[in-house]
Design a protein around this motif. Structure first.
Motif, short mmCIF file in Angstrom:
data_model
loop_
_atom_site.label_atom_id
_atom_site.label_comp_id
_atom_site.label_asym_id
_atom_site.label_seq_id
_atom_site.Cartn_x
_atom_site.Cartn_y
_atom_site.Cartn_z
N SER A 242 0.82 -1.22 0.00
CA SER A 242 0.00 0.00 0.00
C SER A 242 0.85 1.27 0.00
O SER A 242 0.60 2.19 -0.79
N GLN A 246 0.92 3.98 -3.06
CA GLN A 246 0.60 5.38 -2.82
C GLN A 246 1.74 6.30 -3.24
O GLN A 246 1.52 7.38 -3.78
N TYR A 249 1.61 6.50 -7.05
CA TYR A 249 0.48 7.31 -7.50
C TYR A 249 0.73 8.80 -7.23
O TYR A 249 0.43 9.67 -8.07
N LYS A 250 1.32 9.08 -6.08
CA LYS A 250 1.62 10.47 -5.74
C LYS A 250 2.71 11.03 -6.64
O LYS A 250 2.66 12.18 -7.09
N ASN A 255 -3.04 9.57 -8.47
CA ASN A 255 -4.00 9.61 -7.38
C ASN A 255 -4.97 10.77 -7.50
O ASN A 255 -5.92 10.88 -6.76
#
Length: 257
Positions: A242, A246, A249-250, A255
């Motif tokens: 996770s 993240q 994606y960031k 995101n």
């Protein structure tokens, strides 16, 4: 942060109620306790296994096998998936092979592994690798195939070479797909390892403890080990995959979509 705390509270309340109903059902005789033991009985087994060090030892053995097999699987799978996406001949050969083998249950590799490697550690690692590599190949291949061609064309128009385009355009764009494939490969490696440990009884791991519990009709041991496996799976997702997803994606702004 508020949403995260709310999610934690909801999950905790649900788990608490489920355990309370489970415990009450066991004590009330809704089912046979030796077939479906109460949480208190399972926790008693886990406490004893922790005290005599058998649980820690088995967990360490299993995690070591899992990481070795998984790292070998993704080390083979990611480069092969890149080549499969790049060259049609590899996609028509190894890619098709990966598509077929991905649907093969991991336990099917166990008899071959035992015949080829014997009752040795190599047999277990082989099964884990076979359970990991095919899904990683397909995820990497699909990730690169789903990248809009305009990205590579734009990079080449600005003077980027093939190597630069691959390293700084294609791979970053496909990173979310590759990480998803790695996550899927991790799940498959867990299943493969449990199958292998049950049938290859060396250096007792969690799979062997699960099997011993079944042989002894000790359902508290079976369900206790199942609980440990589920807990390790949740921890690996929350602590490894996770945060990695993240961060990717960031980094690339997906995101915000």
């Amino acid at each position: 942060m508020h949403s995260s705390i709310k999610s934690i509270i909801q999950s905790s309340v649900f788990i608490f109620l489920a355990i309370a109903i489970w415990e009450y059902g066991s004590l009330s005789g809704w089912w046979r306790p030796f077939l479906f033991p109460a949480p208190s009985t399972i926790s008693g087994y886990l406490e004893e296994a922790i005290r005599d060090n058998s649980l820690w030892s088995a967990t360490f053995v299993t995690i070591r096998r899992l990481f070795l097999g998984y790292l070998a699987g993704i080390s083979i799978g990611i480069p092969t998936g890149l080549l499969s996406a790049r060259f049609q001949i590899i996609r028509n050969t190894i890619g098709v092979l990966a598509l077929g083998f991905q649907g093969l249950p991991s336990v099917c590799w166990v008899p071959l592994a035992i015949l080829w490697f014997g009752q040795e550690e190599a047999a277990i690692l082989f099964v884990v690798i076979m359970g990991t590599v095919w899904s990683v190949i397909l995820a990497t291949e699909n990730g690169l195939a789903n990248i809009p061609p305009i990205y590579a064309r734009a990079a080449r128009t600005m003077g980027a070479g093939s190597a630069y385009t691959l390293l700084f355009v294609t791979l970053p764009a496909s990173a979310p797909f590759i990480v998803s494939g790695m996550k899927q490969g991790w799940a498959f490696s867990w299943r493969s390892l449990m199958s292998a440990e049950i049938f290859v009884p060396i250096l007792t791991g969690l799979g062997q403890l699960l099997h011993f519990g079944r042989e002894l009709n000790s359902m508290e041991q079976v369900m206790g080990i199942m609980f440990v496996i589920i807990l390790l799976g949740l921890l690996s997702d929350k602590l490894i995959f996770s945060p990695l997803e993240q961060s990717i994606y960031k980094r690339w702004g997906t995101n915000l979509a």
